[in-house]
Scaffold this motif. Sequence first.
Motif, PDB file in Angstrom:
ATOM      1  N   ARG A  58     -11.776   3.043   3.706  1.00  0.00           N
ATOM      2  CA  ARG A  58     -11.776   3.474   2.310  1.00  0.00           C
ATOM      3  C   ARG A  58     -12.845   4.521   2.077  1.00  0.00           C
ATOM      4  NH1 ARG A  58      -9.723  -1.480   0.231  1.00  0.00           N
ATOM      5  NH2 ARG A  58     -11.648  -2.453   0.819  1.00  0.00           N
ATOM      6  N   LEU A 114     -10.622   7.377   1.150  1.00  0.00           N
ATOM      7  CA  LEU A 114     -10.187   7.237  -0.234  1.00  0.00           C
ATOM      8  C   LEU A 114     -11.364   7.176  -1.182  1.00  0.00           C
ATOM      9  CD1 LEU A 114      -7.632   4.438   0.521  1.00  0.00           C
ATOM     10  CD2 LEU A 114      -7.118   6.834   0.219  1.00  0.00           C
ATOM     11  N   ARG A 166     -13.393  -1.311   4.573  1.00  0.00           N
ATOM     12  CA  ARG A 166     -14.407  -0.591   3.813  1.00  0.00           C
ATOM     13  C   ARG A 166     -14.701   0.762   4.454  1.00  0.00           C
ATOM     14  NH1 ARG A 166     -19.212  -3.691   3.866  1.00  0.00           N
ATOM     15  NH2 ARG A 166     -17.859  -5.505   3.611  1.00  0.00           N
ATOM     16  N   PRO A 177      -5.601   1.061   5.004  1.00  0.00           N
ATOM     17  CA  PRO A 177      -6.171  -0.215   4.547  1.00  0.00           C
ATOM     18  C   PRO A 177      -5.124  -1.319   4.466  1.00  0.00           C
ATOM     19  CG  PRO A 177      -6.938   1.596   3.167  1.00  0.00           C
ATOM     20  CD  PRO A 177      -5.880   2.159   4.063  1.00  0.00           C
ATOM     21  N   SER A 190       0.825  -1.199   0.000  1.00  0.00           N
ATOM     22  CA  SER A 190       0.000   0.000   0.000  1.00  0.00           C
ATOM     23  C   SER A 190       0.866   1.259   0.000  1.00  0.00           C
ATOM     24  CB  SER A 190      -0.986   0.000   1.168  1.00  0.00           C
ATOM     25  OG  SER A 190      -0.287   0.040   2.372  1.00  0.00           O
ATOM     26  N   HIS A 197      -8.240  12.107   1.825  1.00  0.00           N
ATOM     27  CA  HIS A 197      -8.906  11.914   3.109  1.00  0.00           C
ATOM     28  C   HIS A 197      -9.257  13.229   3.785  1.00  0.00           C
ATOM     29  CE1 HIS A 197      -4.623  12.193   3.668  1.00  0.00           C
ATOM     30  NE2 HIS A 197      -4.773  12.406   4.956  1.00  0.00           N
TER      31      HIS A 197
END
Lengths: 231, 356
Positions: A226, A230, A223, A149, A116, B89
């Motif tokens: 995210r 994101l 989830r 994540p 990541s 974010h």
Amino acid sequence: MTDWLSPEEWTAVRLSLKVALVATSASLLPGIAMAYALERGRFWGRQALDVLVHLPLVLPPVVVGYALLLGFGRRGPMGSLLAEQFGVVLSFRWTGAALACAIMGFPLLVRAIRLSLETVDRKLEDAAGTLGAHPAWVFFVVTLPLILPGIIAGMVLSFAKAMGEFGATITFVSNIPGETQTIPSAIYTFTQVPGGEGGALRLAFVSVAISIAALWMSEWMARRVRRRFLA
Amino acid sequence: MAHVSIRDVRKSFGSVSIIKGVDIDILDGEFVILVGPSGCGKSTLLRMIAGLEDITAGEIRIGSRIVNDVPPKDRDIAMVFQSYALYPHMTVAENMGFSLKLKGMPQVEQKKRVGDAAASLGLTPLLDRYPRQLSGGQRQRVAMGRAIVRDPQVFLFDEPLSNLDAKLRVAMRAEIKELHQRLKTTTIYVTHDQIEAMTMADKIVVMHDGTVEQIGAPLELYDRPANRFVAGFIGSPAMNFIEGCLEQDGLALPSGTVLPVEAQLPVARGSKLTCGIRPEHLQIAPPGTPGSIPATVAVVEPTGADTTLIVKAEGGHLTAVLRERSTLRPGEAVALKPAAHQAHLFDEQGGRIAAA
């Protein structure tokens, strides 16, 4: 509620959870640091370090356990140092089981975080620098949220590995009920004695249930992260 | 605001030299565009000014301070990236207030500064959204807003419009120029698009292969290119180049046409020269007109405002831009007459000699 598992079986389940949780949480910070160093660092010996970290993934677990026994056993160089200086004994203790599980799960944790990190747009970090941010601040405010994540995925993998670890654990800390007998070693013991099938089956079910719960929880957390962070 | 001075700056990655000694002076409040084909080192140079790349040799000053060893965060700059580099974010407001939060500015003041910048960019209704909920143009504006809010000494733009569609690009071009006229902050802007450079810059720096080819005002570069590279790079459609040989009565072109040139040229008769003629300096003439280049029409491109004509002539294709509408058809014979005193002559090394 407790009557469908015997007290010994409960002990194994509790111990497994404790060992896996301790192993995963203790390896979290070193895991992030290692992933960052391997992904971003440009230093001598980086490749060698990379190989070393990934070694438990490919070595027979028994070999890792034996190496731990040599190094961290009572008479091993690390083991005697820890015992004399800090009074910490790892061999044949649940803490040793946690160490074995942490080392076996470490490459999985590092890999997931590293993957990541690789996908983080470096321009996001560059931009923070040009906007007046200190590199450490950039890491905590920009990089860390973006790799969350990956960190979650890595922790789940590491936790699952710890729950299932057998070879390294049994070699390093043996199979002592109440101290080092985790679910896999307990199942193994049950299969070795006549009439133990019931216990083995029950623990196998518990094992499956914990794995499914862990997977489900990680999916749910990933989830959520995210959706929050994101696109 | 500050002036920026770049002195003999070099950059190499290992043995590969990317920037080979660049000198640029950027005045206080000036809008300077670094332009050049990809791989010319313009983005690397910008990143060196930002502090994101080390300087191998030379000196960069922002204001009176040498910044070679100053980390990006202390250079008092703000950079806008091609990919916008917005934090996924964080909301638009959080993105824009990023630098203020870093400075530890009180919440109320932060909110006011972000609000003002958002209002000036038409972003007020979007402040609570996340970057993923915005269009490309809106993201671009947020990235600019984030830079404006910092109120830096220098703005750095790295190909900020390259990810936008053509129509939006034209609109944002005007917006950035207007922004600069309002804020008057020294701006260094990198692009590969010479039209962006021509339309926005106070001063253009044309770069090629790690060196500066020419520095000057847009029209100065257009009218007096220092060399063949600049001549070919600036202007759209590109300048026509015809190889010729300098003779007694002028420059002899492959078609047999002799182009009259200044009597006093610093090169010997018989030298090979390149003649550069801008497409708008070629006019249609009846075939056989003295001093014209005979050709055959290859392609006619009407754009509405004018017509681009591509013709086949001896020695290669030529492009002409006609202000009037044309009834010419492919295959027709035409003659193109270069406008008097509008051609550029370059020697064999590509350096400018004179106007013909």
